[in-house]
Design a protein around this motif. Sequence first.
Motif, PDB file in Angstrom:
ATOM      1  N   CYS A   1      40.512  35.018  48.993  1.00 54.24           N
ATOM      2  CA  CYS A   1      40.348  33.973  47.981  1.00 54.24           C
ATOM      3  C   CYS A   1      41.007  34.381  46.674  1.00 54.24           C
ATOM      4  N   ASP A   2      41.247  33.385  45.842  1.00 47.34           N
ATOM      5  CA  ASP A   2      41.668  33.613  44.469  1.00 47.34           C
ATOM      6  C   ASP A   2      41.342  32.371  43.659  1.00 47.34           C
ATOM      7  N   ARG A   3      41.669  32.405  42.386  1.00 48.73           N
ATOM      8  CA  ARG A   3      41.450  31.250  41.512  1.00 48.73           C
ATOM      9  C   ARG A   3      42.782  30.890  40.869  1.00 48.73           C
ATOM     10  N   ARG A   4      43.231  29.670  41.110  1.00 47.41           N
ATOM     11  CA  ARG A   4      44.446  29.130  40.516  1.00 47.41           C
ATOM     12  C   ARG A   4      44.163  27.687  40.126  1.00 47.41           C
ATOM     13  N   TYR A   5      44.819  27.236  39.082  1.00 46.13           N
ATOM     14  CA  TYR A   5      44.664  25.852  38.635  1.00 46.13           C
ATOM     15  C   TYR A   5      43.192  25.484  38.425  1.00 46.13           C
ATOM     16  N   ASP A   6      42.429  26.443  37.927  1.00 45.73           N
ATOM     17  CA  ASP A   6      40.997  26.288  37.679  1.00 45.73           C
ATOM     18  C   ASP A   6      40.213  25.871  38.930  1.00 45.73           C
ATOM     19  N   THR A   7      40.708  26.320  40.082  1.00 42.19           N
ATOM     20  CA  THR A   7      40.084  26.008  41.370  1.00 42.19           C
ATOM     21  C   THR A   7      40.051  27.277  42.221  1.00 42.19           C
ATOM     22  N   VAL A   8      38.961  27.475  42.944  1.00 39.70           N
ATOM     23  CA  VAL A   8      38.859  28.613  43.860  1.00 39.70           C
ATOM     24  C   VAL A   8      39.444  28.190  45.206  1.00 39.70           C
ATOM     25  N   PHE A   9      40.415  28.964  45.677  1.00 41.47           N
ATOM     26  CA  PHE A   9      41.069  28.665  46.941  1.00 41.47           C
ATOM     27  C   PHE A   9      40.685  29.697  48.004  1.00 41.47           C
ATOM     28  N   LEU A  10      40.548  29.247  49.233  1.00 39.07           N
ATOM     29  CA  LEU A  10      40.307  30.074  50.408  1.00 39.07           C
ATOM     30  C   LEU A  10      41.575  30.001  51.252  1.00 39.07           C
ATOM     31  N   TYR A  11      42.093  31.156  51.653  1.00 35.92           N
ATOM     32  CA  TYR A  11      43.319  31.227  52.440  1.00 35.92           C
ATOM     33  C   TYR A  11      43.105  32.112  53.674  1.00 35.92           C
ATOM     34  N   HIS A  12      44.124  32.115  54.517  1.00 36.62           N
ATOM     35  CA  HIS A  12      44.143  33.002  55.686  1.00 36.62           C
ATOM     36  C   HIS A  12      45.451  33.765  55.701  1.00 36.62           C
ATOM     37  N   ASN A  13      45.432  34.880  56.372  1.00 37.23           N
ATOM     38  CA  ASN A  13      46.622  35.711  56.538  1.00 37.23           C
ATOM     39  C   ASN A  13      46.391  36.571  57.772  1.00 37.23           C
ATOM     40  N   GLY A  14      47.436  37.168  58.301  1.00 32.43           N
ATOM     41  CA  GLY A  14      47.247  38.142  59.358  1.00 32.43           C
ATOM     42  C   GLY A  14      46.461  39.315  58.791  1.00 32.43           C
ATOM     43  N   ALA A  15      45.488  39.816  59.526  1.00 30.71           N
ATOM     44  CA  ALA A  15      44.620  40.897  59.037  1.00 30.71           C
ATOM     45  C   ALA A  15      45.405  42.158  58.707  1.00 30.71           C
ATOM     46  N   GLN A  16      46.565  42.345  59.322  1.00 31.77           N
ATOM     47  CA  GLN A  16      47.354  43.550  59.076  1.00 31.77           C
ATOM     48  C   GLN A  16      48.208  43.450  57.816  1.00 31.77           C
ATOM     49  N   SER A  17      48.240  42.283  57.185  1.00 28.04           N
ATOM     50  CA  SER A  17      49.047  42.130  55.971  1.00 28.04           C
ATOM     51  C   SER A  17      48.381  42.832  54.793  1.00 28.04           C
ATOM     52  N   TYR A  18      49.183  43.193  53.821  1.00 28.26           N
ATOM     53  CA  TYR A  18      48.648  43.761  52.588  1.00 28.26           C
ATOM     54  C   TYR A  18      49.643  43.525  51.474  1.00 28.26           C
ATOM     55  N   TYR A  19      49.104  43.378  50.272  1.00 26.72           N
ATOM     56  CA  TYR A  19      49.927  43.075  49.109  1.00 26.72           C
ATOM     57  C   TYR A  19      49.418  43.862  47.914  1.00 26.72           C
ATOM     58  N   ALA A  20      50.310  44.172  47.005  1.00 28.75           N
ATOM     59  CA  ALA A  20      49.949  44.939  45.810  1.00 28.75           C
ATOM     60  C   ALA A  20      48.935  44.200  44.942  1.00 28.75           C
ATOM     61  N   ALA A  21      48.886  42.888  45.054  1.00 29.72           N
ATOM     62  CA  ALA A  21      47.972  42.098  44.227  1.00 29.72           C
ATOM     63  C   ALA A  21      46.722  41.654  44.987  1.00 29.72           C
ATOM     64  N   ARG A  22      46.512  42.157  46.198  1.00 32.89           N
ATOM     65  CA  ARG A  22      45.312  41.781  46.946  1.00 32.89           C
ATOM     66  C   ARG A  22      44.445  43.004  47.197  1.00 32.89           C
ATOM     67  N   GLY A  23      43.188  42.898  46.812  1.00 29.61           N
ATOM     68  CA  GLY A  23      42.209  43.946  47.046  1.00 29.61           C
ATOM     69  C   GLY A  23      40.963  43.352  47.664  1.00 29.61           C
ATOM     70  N   PHE A  24      39.824  43.874  47.270  1.00 27.18           N
ATOM     71  CA  PHE A  24      38.560  43.279  47.712  1.00 27.18           C
ATOM     72  C   PHE A  24      37.501  43.542  46.656  1.00 27.18           C
ATOM     73  N   ARG A  25      36.508  42.687  46.653  1.00 25.30           N
ATOM     74  CA  ARG A  25      35.358  42.802  45.762  1.00 25.30           C
ATOM     75  C   ARG A  25      34.137  43.073  46.615  1.00 25.30           C
ATOM     76  N   GLY A  26      33.222  43.862  46.051  1.00 30.65           N
ATOM     77  CA  GLY A  26      32.048  44.237  46.806  1.00 30.65           C
ATOM     78  C   GLY A  26      30.754  43.813  46.167  1.00 30.65           C
ATOM     79  N   SER A  27      29.686  43.936  46.961  1.00 32.23           N
ATOM     80  CA  SER A  27      28.335  43.671  46.467  1.00 32.23           C
ATOM     81  C   SER A  27      27.438  44.843  46.854  1.00 32.23           C
ATOM     82  N   LEU A  28      26.400  45.029  46.063  1.00 33.00           N
ATOM     83  CA  LEU A  28      25.431  46.085  46.318  1.00 33.00           C
ATOM     84  C   LEU A  28      24.075  45.600  45.831  1.00 33.00           C
TER      85      LEU A  28
END
Length: 187
Positions: free
Chosen positions: A158-185
């Motif tokens: 997910c990300d936020r663009r145009y003041d909207t939260v978007f849900l996307y898909h990608n191949g699980a093996q992909s990776y990008y310098a601007a994609r990480g993950f957020r956690g909860s505890l």
Amino acid sequence: MPDQKELLPEQSEELLKTLKTRFEKNMSRHKGIEWPNVLARFQANPDKLWSLNEMERTGGEPDVVGYDAGTGEYIFYDCAAESPKGRRSLCYDRQALEERKEHRPENNAIDMATDMGIEILTENQYRELQQLGKFDLKTSSWIATPTEIRKLGGALFCDRRYDTVFLYHNGAQSYYAARGFRGSLKI
């Protein structure tokens, strides 16, 4: 000598100071929650400080975002404006990492979250976070992916663009310098 997943007293003190400052600066994230109650929960569960420190160390800027009245636990999410810097350029999980033949990333989001003692945000949690501010305006974050999608080789982010939260898909093996993950505890 402390266990590798245990903080030294001075590290704990410094982390608690950082968390208290962030808590006080962002009261809108946790209306009705008081710091002394959160602090008491830390004192009852000091083992959770290591995981919170890992969230902090990797750039997550964890903060209290809720309270589970059923369990008495406080809920922390990574609240950094962008996906945590120390958790980017990761494919989704171990299977994806092993399937990648060339240009493998150093790690994967699911294993890293597990090693840190946290859980990757679900889509609902990600959307809840976005109600507290504007996050991932330039980056994106992997989210927990349903088994059916993962079995077919995909993963969600997910990300936020145009003041909207978007849900996307990608191949699980992909990776990008601007994609990480957020956690909860929960503590």
